[in-house]
Design an enzyme around this catalytic site. Structure first.
Site, PDB file in Angstrom:
ATOM      1  N   GLY A  94      36.426  41.390  40.242  1.00 16.98           N
ATOM      2  CA  GLY A  94      35.679  40.755  39.164  1.00 16.98           C
ATOM      3  C   GLY A  94      36.505  40.479  37.919  1.00 16.98           C
ATOM      4  N   GLU A 102      31.477  36.676  45.150  1.00 13.12           N
ATOM      5  CA  GLU A 102      32.445  37.310  46.058  1.00 13.12           C
ATOM      6  C   GLU A 102      31.741  38.356  46.914  1.00 13.12           C
ATOM      7  OE1 GLU A 102      36.445  36.792  43.300  1.00 13.12           O
ATOM      8  OE2 GLU A 102      35.316  38.643  43.167  1.00 13.12           O
ATOM      9  N   LYS A 120      48.272  46.941  42.866  1.00 10.48           N
ATOM     10  CA  LYS A 120      46.807  47.102  42.864  1.00 10.48           C
ATOM     11  C   LYS A 120      46.347  48.363  43.594  1.00 10.48           C
ATOM     12  CE  LYS A 120      46.256  42.950  40.975  1.00 10.48           C
ATOM     13  NZ  LYS A 120      45.564  41.828  41.561  1.00 10.48           N
TER      14      LYS A 120
HETATM   15  C1  5RP Z   1      38.034  37.568  40.764  1.00 10.97           C
HETATM   16  C2  5RP Z   1      38.619  38.703  41.492  1.00 10.97           C
HETATM   17  C3  5RP Z   1      40.046  38.605  41.889  1.00 10.97           C
HETATM   18  O1  5RP Z   1      40.149  38.791  43.250  1.00 10.97           O
HETATM   19  C4  5RP Z   1      40.825  39.669  41.183  1.00 10.97           C
HETATM   20  O2  5RP Z   1      40.623  39.534  39.787  1.00 10.97           O
HETATM   21  C5  5RP Z   1      42.311  39.578  41.496  1.00 10.97           C
HETATM   22  O3  5RP Z   1      42.868  38.456  40.901  1.00 10.97           O
HETATM   23  P1  5RP Z   1      44.375  38.032  41.095  1.00 10.97           P
HETATM   24  O4  5RP Z   1      44.537  37.619  42.524  1.00 10.97           O
HETATM   25  O5  5RP Z   1      44.553  36.878  40.133  1.00 10.97           O
HETATM   26  O6  5RP Z   1      45.245  39.220  40.747  1.00 10.97           O
HETATM   27  O7  5RP Z   1      37.983  39.682  41.798  1.00 10.97           O
HETATM   28  O8  5RP Z   1      36.712  37.822  40.366  1.00 10.97           O
END
Ligand code: 5RP
Length: 218
Positions: A94, A102, A120
């Site tokens: 999010g 999602e 992550k």
């Molecule tokens: C969007 C999300 C994305 O998956 C999350 O923020 C990861 O983003 P990124 O791939 O730019 O690191 O949950 O709502």
């Protein structure tokens, strides 16, 4: 290797899961690499169900058909990024504000492949502020309830979700029981959904690292 290159490597690895039909497509910079990769395997799928207006726009720009989930039925595959993942493949999502759509597309999919760079992966979720989508008139009430749970909710200023709602980013939570907290927050009246993905976690996590893509859960 840059963080973006590691995101791209994980995203391109996910292409091996594409095996016909409609593909569920998430949102974010990692997913953008996946969408670009889909353009190279057009013969292997029919179209996409998208979790955000931003991803729909990128898909359509490549000439990939975007299908309404209501017309699609169950999807074989959903590919999306994450803001945090734990070793059991519970996620916080999010950061881009698309958590509700999602979560809906993830729920409607048989296999959820999460793509991310290795930064992550965490032992316990909660270092990343937890996004909670709220109905605007309930914002202050919900913020009070989230505060009572031990978090510090901060309104995401100037941001409106694709569903016309607002986001509270909740700082300071240490999420030792993601399944319980996901359910508890979703029970607060006025919450649309929260960014813990534990009731329906990812099935596979592809992590871009300096030494290639690590797979967890396949
Ligand atoms: C969007 C999300 C994305 O998956 C999350 O923020 C990861 O983003 P990124 O791939 O730019 O690191 O949950 O709502």
């Amino acid at each position: 290797m840059t963080q973006d290159e590691m995101k791209a490597a994980a995203a391109l690895e996910a292409l091996r899961f594409v095996d016909g039909g409609l593909i569920g497509v998430g949102t974010g910079s990692t997913v953008n690499h996946f969408i670009d990769g889909l353009d190279t395997i057009r013969q292997r799928f029919d179209g996409a169900v998208s979790s955000s207006e931003a991803s729909s726009e990128r898909l359509r720009a490549l000439g990939i058909e975007v299908v309404d989930l209501n017309e699609a039925g169950e999807l074989a595959l959903y590919v999306d990024g994450a803001d945090e993942a734990d070793p059991r493949l519970n996620l916080i999502k999010g950061g881009g504000g698309a958590l509700t759509r999602e979560k809906i597309v993830a729920a409607a999919s048989r296999t959820f492949v999460c793509i991310a760079d290795h930064s992550k992966l965490v032992d316990v979720l909660g270092g990343f502020p937890l996004p909670v989508e709220v109905i605007p008139m309930a914002r202050a009430y919900v913020a009070g309830r989230l505060g009572a749970l031990g978090g510090k909710p901060v309104l995401r200023e100037g941001f409106v979700t694709d569903n016309g709602n607002q986001i509270l980013d909740v700082h300071g939570l240490r999420i030792s029981d993601p399944v319980a907290l996901e359910g508890e927050i979703n029970q607060i009246t006025g919450v649309v959904t929260n960014g813990i993905f534990a009731l329906r976690p990812a099935d596979v996590l592809l992590l871009g690292t300096e030494n290639g893509v690590e797979t967890i859960g396949d």
